[in-house]
Write a protein that holds these residues in place. Sequence first.
Motif, PDB file in Angstrom:
ATOM      1  N   SER A 242      24.159  35.270  21.183  1.00 55.28           N
ATOM      2  CA  SER A 242      22.988  34.647  20.559  1.00 55.28           C
ATOM      3  C   SER A 242      21.976  35.674  20.059  1.00 55.28           C
ATOM      4  CB  SER A 242      22.294  33.716  21.562  1.00 55.28           C
ATOM      5  OG  SER A 242      21.784  34.451  22.667  1.00 55.28           O
ATOM      6  N   ALA A 243      22.216  36.951  20.291  1.00 52.25           N
ATOM      7  CA  ALA A 243      21.279  38.002  19.894  1.00 52.25           C
ATOM      8  C   ALA A 243      21.595  38.518  18.495  1.00 52.25           C
ATOM      9  CB  ALA A 243      21.335  39.154  20.891  1.00 52.25           C
ATOM     10  N   PRO A 244      20.574  38.949  17.756  1.00 46.77           N
ATOM     11  CA  PRO A 244      20.830  39.540  16.430  1.00 46.77           C
ATOM     12  C   PRO A 244      21.761  40.739  16.544  1.00 46.77           C
ATOM     13  CG  PRO A 244      18.486  39.116  16.748  1.00 46.77           C
ATOM     14  CD  PRO A 244      19.135  38.903  18.075  1.00 46.77           C
ATOM     15  N   ARG A 245      22.609  40.891  15.553  1.00 50.86           N
ATOM     16  CA  ARG A 245      23.533  42.028  15.552  1.00 50.86           C
ATOM     17  C   ARG A 245      22.870  43.179  14.794  1.00 50.86           C
ATOM     18  NH1 ARG A 245      28.622  40.485  17.194  1.00 50.86           N
ATOM     19  NH2 ARG A 245      28.921  38.228  17.389  1.00 50.86           N
ATOM     20  N   ASP A 246      22.078  43.950  15.510  1.00 47.34           N
ATOM     21  CA  ASP A 246      21.382  45.078  14.899  1.00 47.34           C
ATOM     22  C   ASP A 246      21.306  46.232  15.883  1.00 47.34           C
ATOM     23  OD1 ASP A 246      19.404  44.392  16.738  1.00 47.34           O
ATOM     24  OD2 ASP A 246      18.036  43.585  15.249  1.00 47.34           O
ATOM     25  N   ARG A 247      20.621  47.298  15.498  1.00 51.20           N
ATOM     26  CA  ARG A 247      20.602  48.492  16.328  1.00 51.20           C
ATOM     27  C   ARG A 247      19.819  48.293  17.623  1.00 51.20           C
ATOM     28  NH1 ARG A 247      16.109  52.040  15.519  1.00 51.20           N
ATOM     29  NH2 ARG A 247      14.608  51.285  13.970  1.00 51.20           N
ATOM     30  N   TYR A 248      18.919  47.330  17.657  1.00 50.13           N
ATOM     31  CA  TYR A 248      18.160  47.102  18.889  1.00 50.13           C
ATOM     32  C   TYR A 248      19.033  46.425  19.942  1.00 50.13           C
ATOM     33  CZ  TYR A 248      14.132  48.453  16.151  1.00 50.13           C
ATOM     34  OH  TYR A 248      13.260  49.166  15.377  1.00 50.13           O
ATOM     35  N   THR A 249      19.830  45.458  19.508  1.00 47.16           N
ATOM     36  CA  THR A 249      20.775  44.848  20.440  1.00 47.16           C
ATOM     37  C   THR A 249      21.818  45.869  20.879  1.00 47.16           C
ATOM     38  OG1 THR A 249      20.467  42.647  19.479  1.00 47.16           O
ATOM     39  CG2 THR A 249      22.487  43.019  20.719  1.00 47.16           C
ATOM     40  N   ALA A 250      22.307  46.650  19.936  1.00 47.36           N
ATOM     41  CA  ALA A 250      23.277  47.694  20.282  1.00 47.36           C
ATOM     42  C   ALA A 250      22.663  48.682  21.272  1.00 47.36           C
ATOM     43  CB  ALA A 250      23.735  48.427  19.021  1.00 47.36           C
ATOM     44  N   GLY A 251      21.393  49.033  21.046  1.00 54.48           N
ATOM     45  CA  GLY A 251      20.714  49.945  21.968  1.00 54.48           C
ATOM     46  C   GLY A 251      20.586  49.355  23.357  1.00 54.48           C
ATOM     47  N   ALA A 252      20.363  48.024  23.430  1.00 57.20           N
ATOM     48  CA  ALA A 252      20.274  47.360  24.732  1.00 57.20           C
ATOM     49  C   ALA A 252      21.591  47.438  25.479  1.00 57.20           C
ATOM     50  CB  ALA A 252      19.854  45.905  24.543  1.00 57.20           C
ATOM     51  N   VAL A 253      22.685  47.233  24.765  1.00 56.44           N
ATOM     52  CA  VAL A 253      24.002  47.298  25.395  1.00 56.44           C
ATOM     53  C   VAL A 253      24.297  48.717  25.876  1.00 56.44           C
ATOM     54  CG1 VAL A 253      26.479  47.037  25.011  1.00 56.44           C
ATOM     55  CG2 VAL A 253      24.888  45.354  24.063  1.00 56.44           C
ATOM     56  N   VAL A 254      23.987  49.714  25.051  1.00 56.70           N
ATOM     57  CA  VAL A 254      24.206  51.108  25.451  1.00 56.70           C
ATOM     58  C   VAL A 254      23.387  51.441  26.693  1.00 56.70           C
ATOM     59  CG1 VAL A 254      23.838  53.510  24.770  1.00 56.70           C
ATOM     60  CG2 VAL A 254      24.848  51.900  23.149  1.00 56.70           C
ATOM     61  N   ALA A 255      22.121  51.018  26.707  1.00 50.79           N
ATOM     62  CA  ALA A 255      21.263  51.286  27.865  1.00 50.79           C
ATOM     63  C   ALA A 255      21.795  50.585  29.109  1.00 50.79           C
ATOM     64  CB  ALA A 255      19.833  50.839  27.562  1.00 50.79           C
ATOM     65  N   ALA A 256      22.274  49.349  28.934  1.00 47.48           N
ATOM     66  CA  ALA A 256      22.833  48.618  30.074  1.00 47.48           C
ATOM     67  C   ALA A 256      24.057  49.329  30.633  1.00 47.48           C
ATOM     68  CB  ALA A 256      23.176  47.193  29.662  1.00 47.48           C
ATOM     69  N   LEU A 257      24.905  49.822  29.759  1.00 45.75           N
ATOM     70  CA  LEU A 257      26.103  50.533  30.214  1.00 45.75           C
ATOM     71  C   LEU A 257      25.746  51.845  30.907  1.00 45.75           C
ATOM     72  CD1 LEU A 257      28.461  49.903  27.155  1.00 45.75           C
ATOM     73  CD2 LEU A 257      28.669  48.925  29.452  1.00 45.75           C
ATOM     74  N   ARG A 258      24.720  52.516  30.424  1.00 41.80           N
ATOM     75  CA  ARG A 258      24.293  53.751  31.080  1.00 41.80           C
ATOM     76  C   ARG A 258      23.819  53.499  32.509  1.00 41.80           C
ATOM     77  NH1 ARG A 258      20.854  56.197  25.978  1.00 41.80           N
ATOM     78  NH2 ARG A 258      22.616  57.212  24.908  1.00 41.80           N
ATOM     79  N   GLY A 259      23.289  52.312  32.747  1.00 45.68           N
ATOM     80  CA  GLY A 259      22.823  51.987  34.085  1.00 45.68           C
ATOM     81  C   GLY A 259      23.897  51.409  34.985  1.00 45.68           C
ATOM     82  N   LEU A 260      25.126  51.318  34.477  1.00 49.20           N
ATOM     83  CA  LEU A 260      26.198  50.675  35.236  1.00 49.20           C
ATOM     84  C   LEU A 260      26.448  51.307  36.605  1.00 49.20           C
ATOM     85  CD1 LEU A 260      28.184  48.346  35.100  1.00 49.20           C
ATOM     86  CD2 LEU A 260      29.835  49.883  34.006  1.00 49.20           C
ATOM     87  N   PRO A 261      26.442  52.643  36.742  1.00 52.11           N
ATOM     88  CA  PRO A 261      26.641  53.214  38.087  1.00 52.11           C
ATOM     89  C   PRO A 261      25.608  52.718  39.088  1.00 52.11           C
ATOM     90  CG  PRO A 261      26.945  54.894  36.427  1.00 52.11           C
ATOM     91  CD  PRO A 261      26.405  53.694  35.713  1.00 52.11           C
ATOM     92  N   TRP A 262      24.348  52.642  38.653  1.00 54.87           N
ATOM     93  CA  TRP A 262      23.305  52.124  39.546  1.00 54.87           C
ATOM     94  C   TRP A 262      23.547  50.650  39.854  1.00 54.87           C
ATOM     95  CZ3 TRP A 262      19.657  48.475  37.455  1.00 54.87           C
ATOM     96  CH2 TRP A 262      18.776  47.971  38.424  1.00 54.87           C
ATOM     97  N   VAL A 263      23.914  49.880  38.848  1.00 55.86           N
ATOM     98  CA  VAL A 263      24.164  48.450  39.039  1.00 55.86           C
ATOM     99  C   VAL A 263      25.262  48.230  40.069  1.00 55.86           C
ATOM    100  CG1 VAL A 263      25.048  46.367  37.924  1.00 55.86           C
ATOM    101  CG2 VAL A 263      23.301  47.738  36.780  1.00 55.86           C
ATOM    102  N   LEU A 264      26.338  48.955  39.946  1.00 60.93           N
ATOM    103  CA  LEU A 264      27.470  48.776  40.866  1.00 60.93           C
ATOM    104  C   LEU A 264      27.088  49.187  42.290  1.00 60.93           C
ATOM    105  CD1 LEU A 264      30.416  50.000  38.627  1.00 60.93           C
ATOM    106  CD2 LEU A 264      29.726  47.646  39.144  1.00 60.93           C
ATOM    107  N   ARG A 265      26.297  50.245  42.414  1.00 58.48           N
ATOM    108  CA  ARG A 265      25.852  50.666  43.750  1.00 58.48           C
ATOM    109  C   ARG A 265      24.910  49.649  44.381  1.00 58.48           C
ATOM    110  NH1 ARG A 265      24.849  55.598  41.117  1.00 58.48           N
ATOM    111  NH2 ARG A 265      22.603  55.168  41.244  1.00 58.48           N
ATOM    112  N   SER A 266      24.124  48.983  43.547  1.00 53.05           N
ATOM    113  CA  SER A 266      23.084  48.075  44.044  1.00 53.05           C
ATOM    114  C   SER A 266      23.493  46.609  44.018  1.00 53.05           C
ATOM    115  CB  SER A 266      21.809  48.255  43.200  1.00 53.05           C
ATOM    116  OG  SER A 266      21.411  49.603  43.150  1.00 53.05           O
TER     117      SER A 266
END
Length: 295
Positions: A242-266
Amino acid sequence: MRTTVVIITRDRCAELRRTLTQMTALPDAAPIVVVDNGSTDGTADLARERFPGVELIRAERNLGALGRNLAVSRITTPYVAFCDDDTRWQPGALTRAAELLDAHPGLASVTGRCLVEPELTEDPITPELRYSPVRGPDWLPGPALLGVMAGLSMFRVSAFEEVGGFSRRMWFGGEEELLALDLAAAGWWMCWAEDVVVHHAPSTARDPRRRRQLGIRNTLWTLWLRRPVRSAWRRTRTVLGSAPRDRYTAGAVVAALRGLPWVLRSRRVVPAAVEAGLVDLEESQRASVARRYVG
């Protein structure tokens, strides 16, 4: 005094002036703490000079929602009402919310009815709150919630501190989602109250695309921190679809993936009863106009 009002602000001098003018003039006015998140436009000076009765905390940098944690750590009242610099609790609202918390020891927060200025129309999210499908106990004084809007809510300080307040990782933008789930997982209840009224005059001093980027990142993190895998994956597809397909959404996904190690630990999945309530909410969330990331 039962309640302290906490306001976080950054570079919104005009908005803060109007909010403090109205909040300090309420018939049921409460002590106010303003956390200035590193403003450069004189916002902090305004608060200090024009409103000497308001406690001012100057942060050297933008703490985001963590400014609220800082303020709560310094207050002594049992309840805290969060107020954005562009929201204003209406006469009697602070008193009513505190009465509900007084009467119901298992209640962690009360979220009010938001009217958007200047027409005073209901915020689009109101129907979701008023007709929340979450099943709560009979004693609950309003519809049960599994999500809150910080600037419209009063919290029991002991419950807020029990779950650690707002996450340092989330910083800002949809930061309430994780807090609400942790409160529910700890056995606390949250509700909406029709007669607790808060006005919102949306500020034009905001970056909606950056806000969307942070909101999507934080929603994805919250899903994978607290939901079972199948639910997290299902909701992830809905949010991104449901999110616009633009660089801001892409940036959100990249940032979320970068935090994945913390997410899995927590990662700590919510109890089955809380997950059942979240599943019940999914249909209204899919149909929601208010929850779409369109900025």
